[in-house]
Scaffold this motif. Structure first.
Motif, PDB file in Angstrom:
ATOM      1  N   THR A   1      13.115  27.075 101.499  1.00 11.81           N
ATOM      2  CA  THR A   1      14.127  26.389 100.701  1.00 11.81           C
ATOM      3  C   THR A   1      15.471  26.435 101.417  1.00 11.81           C
ATOM      4  OG1 THR A   1      12.989  27.008  98.658  1.00 11.81           O
ATOM      5  CG2 THR A   1      15.291  26.298  98.491  1.00 11.81           C
ATOM      6  N   LEU A   2      16.056  25.257 101.637  1.00 12.01           N
ATOM      7  CA  LEU A   2      17.343  25.193 102.300  1.00 12.01           C
ATOM      8  C   LEU A   2      18.473  25.475 101.319  1.00 12.01           C
ATOM      9  CD1 LEU A   2      16.815  22.014 104.520  1.00 12.01           C
ATOM     10  CD2 LEU A   2      16.687  24.408 105.214  1.00 12.01           C
ATOM     11  N   LYS A   3      19.487  26.151 101.778  1.00  9.90           N
ATOM     12  CA  LYS A   3      20.642  26.448 100.943  1.00  9.90           C
ATOM     13  C   LYS A   3      21.634  25.294 101.013  1.00  9.90           C
ATOM     14  CE  LYS A   3      24.332  29.816 100.187  1.00  9.90           C
ATOM     15  NZ  LYS A   3      24.963  31.070 100.682  1.00  9.90           N
ATOM     16  N   THR A   4      21.999  24.780  99.848  1.00  9.46           N
ATOM     17  CA  THR A   4      22.956  23.684  99.791  1.00  9.46           C
ATOM     18  C   THR A   4      24.312  24.133 100.318  1.00  9.46           C
ATOM     19  OG1 THR A   4      21.856  22.691  97.889  1.00  9.46           O
ATOM     20  CG2 THR A   4      24.141  22.069  98.267  1.00  9.46           C
ATOM     21  N   GLU A   5      24.894  23.317 101.202  1.00 15.77           N
ATOM     22  CA  GLU A   5      26.234  23.573 101.720  1.00 15.77           C
ATOM     23  C   GLU A   5      27.214  22.656 100.995  1.00 15.77           C
ATOM     24  OE1 GLU A   5      26.542  23.513 105.977  1.00 15.77           O
ATOM     25  OE2 GLU A   5      24.446  24.113 106.212  1.00 15.77           O
ATOM     26  N   ALA A   6      28.295  23.225 100.483  1.00 10.27           N
ATOM     27  CA  ALA A   6      29.251  22.456  99.689  1.00 10.27           C
ATOM     28  C   ALA A   6      30.679  22.842 100.046  1.00 10.27           C
ATOM     29  CB  ALA A   6      29.011  22.684  98.197  1.00 10.27           C
ATOM     30  N   THR A   7      31.553  21.833 100.060  1.00  9.76           N
ATOM     31  CA  THR A   7      32.981  22.063 100.273  1.00  9.76           C
ATOM     32  C   THR A   7      33.758  21.206  99.287  1.00  9.76           C
ATOM     33  OG1 THR A   7      32.652  22.472 102.631  1.00  9.76           O
ATOM     34  CG2 THR A   7      34.898  21.966 101.908  1.00  9.76           C
ATOM     35  N   ILE A   8      34.714  21.809  98.592  1.00  9.30           N
ATOM     36  CA  ILE A   8      35.571  21.074  97.650  1.00  9.30           C
ATOM     37  C   ILE A   8      36.866  20.694  98.350  1.00  9.30           C
ATOM     38  CG2 ILE A   8      36.920  21.259  95.528  1.00  9.30           C
ATOM     39  CD1 ILE A   8      34.753  22.980  94.347  1.00  9.30           C
ATOM     40  N   TYR A   9      37.305  19.459  98.112  1.00  6.57           N
ATOM     41  CA  TYR A   9      38.561  18.937  98.661  1.00  6.57           C
ATOM     42  C   TYR A   9      39.475  18.617  97.477  1.00  6.57           C
ATOM     43  CZ  TYR A   9      35.731  18.221 102.890  1.00  6.57           C
ATOM     44  OH  TYR A   9      34.909  18.392 103.976  1.00  6.57           O
ATOM     45  N   LEU A  10      40.377  19.540  97.157  1.00  4.84           N
ATOM     46  CA  LEU A  10      41.241  19.365  95.989  1.00  4.84           C
ATOM     47  C   LEU A  10      42.303  18.299  96.244  1.00  4.84           C
ATOM     48  CD1 LEU A  10      41.745  23.090  94.923  1.00  4.84           C
ATOM     49  CD2 LEU A  10      40.169  21.411  93.944  1.00  4.84           C
ATOM     50  N   ALA A  11      42.590  17.533  95.206  1.00  2.00           N
ATOM     51  CA  ALA A  11      43.542  16.426  95.322  1.00  2.00           C
ATOM     52  C   ALA A  11      44.925  16.902  95.764  1.00  2.00           C
ATOM     53  CB  ALA A  11      43.649  15.676  93.993  1.00  2.00           C
ATOM     54  N   ASP A  12      45.367  18.050  95.225  1.00  2.00           N
ATOM     55  CA  ASP A  12      46.724  18.501  95.538  1.00  2.00           C
ATOM     56  C   ASP A  12      46.817  19.212  96.881  1.00  2.00           C
ATOM     57  OD1 ASP A  12      45.479  20.882  94.950  1.00  2.00           O
ATOM     58  OD2 ASP A  12      46.779  21.408  93.265  1.00  2.00           O
ATOM     59  N   GLN A  13      45.693  19.285  97.603  1.00  2.00           N
ATOM     60  CA  GLN A  13      45.715  19.866  98.947  1.00  2.00           C
ATOM     61  C   GLN A  13      45.507  18.816 100.032  1.00  2.00           C
ATOM     62  OE1 GLN A  13      42.919  23.146  99.068  1.00  2.00           O
ATOM     63  NE2 GLN A  13      43.998  24.302  97.493  1.00  2.00           N
ATOM     64  N   ARG A  14      45.540  17.542  99.645  1.00  2.00           N
ATOM     65  CA  ARG A  14      45.376  16.468 100.627  1.00  2.00           C
ATOM     66  C   ARG A  14      46.635  16.314 101.482  1.00  2.00           C
ATOM     67  NH1 ARG A  14      43.797  11.436  96.949  1.00  2.00           N
ATOM     68  NH2 ARG A  14      45.496  12.357  95.737  1.00  2.00           N
ATOM     69  N   GLY A  15      46.442  15.772 102.674  1.00  2.00           N
ATOM     70  CA  GLY A  15      47.592  15.428 103.493  1.00  2.00           C
ATOM     71  C   GLY A  15      48.296  14.209 102.926  1.00  2.00           C
ATOM     72  N   CYS A  16      49.527  13.983 103.353  1.00  2.00           N
ATOM     73  CA  CYS A  16      50.288  12.857 102.824  1.00  2.00           C
ATOM     74  C   CYS A  16      51.179  12.257 103.911  1.00  2.00           C
ATOM     75  CB  CYS A  16      51.147  13.289 101.637  1.00  2.00           C
ATOM     76  SG  CYS A  16      52.071  11.933 100.860  1.00  2.00           S
TER      77      CYS A  16
END
Length: 238
Positions: free
Chosen positions: A2-17
């Motif tokens: 069974t492969l382990k799911t890899e996940a990354t969250i990209y929060l809106a307030d941490q985006r570049g601008c």
């Protein structure tokens, strides 16, 4: 195994601008002068920009490799023009997919004189050969298809070579849905346009993103009414 799911969250307030008096762009991934080590592109998905453009203004951009562009208006309408002099209006409820060859430009403009527009632009590196012209516009009605995912492109072999499959949907609060991936080797990126969702037991608010790898299906639940979600499955990752 069974492969382990890899996940990354990209929060809106941490985006570049990137911002000027006539333009503002939020970058989910590294773009232009914005760079963070943990914000590199996700497979073939190189750019996910959330852009606002002042009335009567235009934006020229250049790609460094063969790229498929997905334009999705959120507020107002956009016009785009490429080196082949194709000038297409795109409105809310439509999505435009077009191919931009390596080292060439395209232009996005606001057709209104006194109104701001807001749109998403996604850049996906592609295996399409240079000079290959690919232009598709899709219309969709989120209200008529509530609680369903709507595919934003035709399901043909040429689109598989573009390297991605895109779906969008509007959901009522507490509605659940599942998106099955076509292949376990594929990757998927989720972006919340409006409202809030729980995706694979992770809470996402408006303009948050989530990347997932080693997963067979994406399970999600809307936590607010009129919540809108966008899913980008990469069908030909690097």
């Amino acid at each position: 195994m069974t492969l382990k799911t890899e996940a990354t969250i990209y929060l809106a307030d941490q985006r570049g601008c990137t911002q000027a008096d006539w333009f503002r762009s939020y970058h989910t991934f590294n773009f232009g002068t914005y760079f963070r080590e943990h914000r590199k592109s996700f497979g073939n998905l190189q750019v996910l920009n959330d852009d606002t453009l002042k009335g009567g203004c235009s934006l020229k951009q250049r790609v460094q490799e063969n790229t498929t562009i997905l334009l999705l208006p959120i507020v107002g309408a956009v016009h785009y023009k490429n080196n082949a002099s194709i000038n297409e209006p795109i409105e809310v409820g439509q999505a435009q997919i077009f191919f931009v060859p390596k080292d060439s430009e395209f232009e996005i403009s606001n057709p209104y004189e006194n109104e701001l527009i807001n749109f998403l632009q996604l850049w996906i590196s592609t295996s399409l050969p240079s000079g290959k012209s690919r232009l598709e516009k899709f219309e969709f009605d989120l209200d008529e298809n509530e609680n369903k995912l709507i595919q934003l492109q035709s399901n043909d072999a040429e689109n598989q070579r573009q390297g991605f499959s895109a779906c969008i949907g509007k959901f009522k609060g507490r509605e659940e849905a599942t998106y099955p991936l076509r292949n376990l080797n594929n990757r998927v990126f989720i972006f919340v346009l409006e409202g809030a969702f729980e995706v694979q037991n992770r809470l996402l608010h408006a303009r948050d993103g989530l990347s997932l790898m080693n997963i067979e299906a994406v399970e999600f639940e809307a936590l607010s009414n009129d919540a809108i979600i966008l899913l980008i499955e990469q069908t030909n990752t690097k």
